[in-house]
Design an enzyme around this catalytic site. Sequence first.
Site, mmCIF file in Angstrom:
data_model
loop_
_atom_site.group_PDB
_atom_site.id
_atom_site.type_symbol
_atom_site.label_atom_id
_atom_site.label_comp_id
_atom_site.label_asym_id
_atom_site.label_seq_id
_atom_site.Cartn_x
_atom_site.Cartn_y
_atom_site.Cartn_z
ATOM 1 N N TRP A 208 0.802 -1.224 0.000
ATOM 2 C CA TRP A 208 0.000 0.000 0.000
ATOM 3 C C TRP A 208 0.834 1.275 0.000
ATOM 4 O O TRP A 208 0.310 2.358 -0.228
ATOM 5 C CB TRP A 208 -0.928 0.029 1.223
ATOM 6 C CG TRP A 208 -0.254 -0.291 2.517
ATOM 7 C CD1 TRP A 208 -0.317 -1.468 3.211
ATOM 8 C CD2 TRP A 208 0.607 0.557 3.295
ATOM 9 N NE1 TRP A 208 0.440 -1.408 4.355
ATOM 10 C CE2 TRP A 208 1.025 -0.166 4.431
ATOM 11 C CE3 TRP A 208 1.070 1.869 3.145
ATOM 12 C CZ2 TRP A 208 1.879 0.362 5.406
ATOM 13 C CZ3 TRP A 208 1.926 2.402 4.106
ATOM 14 C CH2 TRP A 208 2.325 1.652 5.219
ATOM 15 N N GLU B 189 11.034 -7.996 -3.547
ATOM 16 C CA GLU B 189 11.596 -6.797 -2.905
ATOM 17 C C GLU B 189 10.988 -6.783 -1.518
ATOM 18 O O GLU B 189 9.825 -6.461 -1.333
ATOM 19 C CB GLU B 189 11.258 -5.542 -3.696
ATOM 20 C CG GLU B 189 11.996 -4.311 -3.209
ATOM 21 C CD GLU B 189 11.093 -3.381 -2.422
ATOM 22 O OE1 GLU B 189 11.318 -3.300 -1.188
ATOM 23 O OE2 GLU B 189 10.219 -2.753 -3.014
ATOM 24 N N CYS C 57 10.202 1.331 1.876
ATOM 25 C CA CYS C 57 11.134 0.224 2.122
ATOM 26 C C CYS C 57 12.587 0.668 2.108
ATOM 27 O O CYS C 57 13.452 -0.012 2.665
ATOM 28 C CB CYS C 57 10.913 -0.871 1.085
ATOM 29 S SG CYS C 57 10.995 -0.278 -0.608
#
Length: 525
Positions: free
Chosen positions: A197, A298, A332
């Site tokens: 998200w 990932e 991330c």
Amino acid sequence: MVLITSSTRRLFTYSSFRTKSRTTNVRRSFAYRMASTNASVFGLKDSSLIHSQGFIDGKWVDAKEGGKILVTNPATAEELGHIPEMGLAETQEAIEAASKAFQTWSKTTAKQRHDLLMKFYSLMKEHEDDLARIITLENGKPLAEAKGESTYSASFLEWFAEEAVRTYGEVIPSPFTHLRNVVIKQPIGVVSILTPWNFPSAMITRKLGAALAAGCTAVIKPPPETPFSSLALVELANRAGIPPGVINVVTTQANVNEVGKEMCSNPIVKKISFTGSTNVAKILYGYAASTLKKISIEAGGNAPFIVFNDADIDAAVEGAIACKFRGSGQTCVCANRIYVQSGIYAEFASRLAEKVAAFKVGNGLDKDTTHGPLIHDRAISKVEKHIEDAISRGAQIVHGGKRLPGPGSFFAPTILSDVPTDALVNSEETFGPLASLTKFDTEEEVIKLANNTQYGLAGYFFSRDVGRVWRVAEALEVGMVGTNTGVISQAVIPFGGVKESGLGREGSHSIEEYMNVKFIAFGGL
């Protein structure tokens, strides 16, 4: 075989706070006949971009069992609409549709795919204001940041359109006079795409662009928190002329385990691309292993951000702000551990605190807002947990440190100083607006600290010593390094990590991840 228990179900649904519902009393599955959304809630110029159904074989469809999922605005907790609670049957139907479409889509020329992707790209640029507004409403990030994501998202379609016509083969000189060696590349087949998200648009196009350019078809499972961006992209793909069955979307929350398992273990699927937590990645990897599928992952990060004594402090502060607080720390590649050399530690902390104090936290649609909410209250709980742990070990709050009052999932951007190396924040990805500062003395020391993690997605450092720049860049055990910059993401780079941060690469020449290499020996010459 991987057994999904009630505890792993929570991991698969939102491990590392990337796929879990905002709050159990705000987002639920409802057994109504049909998913529905009031498009006027979004305030778009083109309200037909909003869809509240899944998409299979060129048709907008509801869940067969009638369930639906409530989607809310994380800044206000207000309802945005509903999407279908799909399950195993719809997933299998989507995979079958993609398989059927692959028979013709894979035969299109690279130039034809290039042209369609460029039409898709142009439509994204034409509707970028609406696409950005959708991102802000369902994800919470400020509108300016959402516009940046929309531009970034579109750039993958442009890049992979151009890559489509560059999937060159090879002629290998033969040691035999009667033989010629030729290598060609062919699309791998049906691709399963599972996205988080935090970048509801860009994570779709980074995977889908490569798949379509290679000649593959796709089944997409978007996150239940931010589904409307992906559905808007499908609408634009339709307008661009992408044929039925080439792109399919299955929306789910309660049935995520069975949907995810089917997407990764169904023998028709030949390739998986996943972005999310390491724990979930391991589960999906187990499913994919049953049929030895090609997979790109990932996964989680724990990025070090290092500031040496010889750094340009102002540039380092700006880099830390961009790297740590973009998306309110929910990326991330965010700096998770900030190491500052002792000679400039106090000055860096002071300047960073001054800049952070000027942030305006609020609704992303407000023009003065610099930082939006976290995605849900569970994310706030993790930030609080890391702060409490660090303080118990001797850290000090320099700025922030608490939840902000009012509706929505807002947390004050926070800076901690004197964070010990054994604090929880140094071993877990926070995924929130928490900058933890740790002092170090030598280059050798900080390299050991930076590499002391099972993750290796990204790393950053600031130094004006050319020799150190080379040494540290080569020494960091990560897939991507930012030297004297806190922003590294681009469509043209090989994005990905090492260790438990993932497998394969996205962006750059990752179209190769969606193709098989075939050798042909021509004899009898």
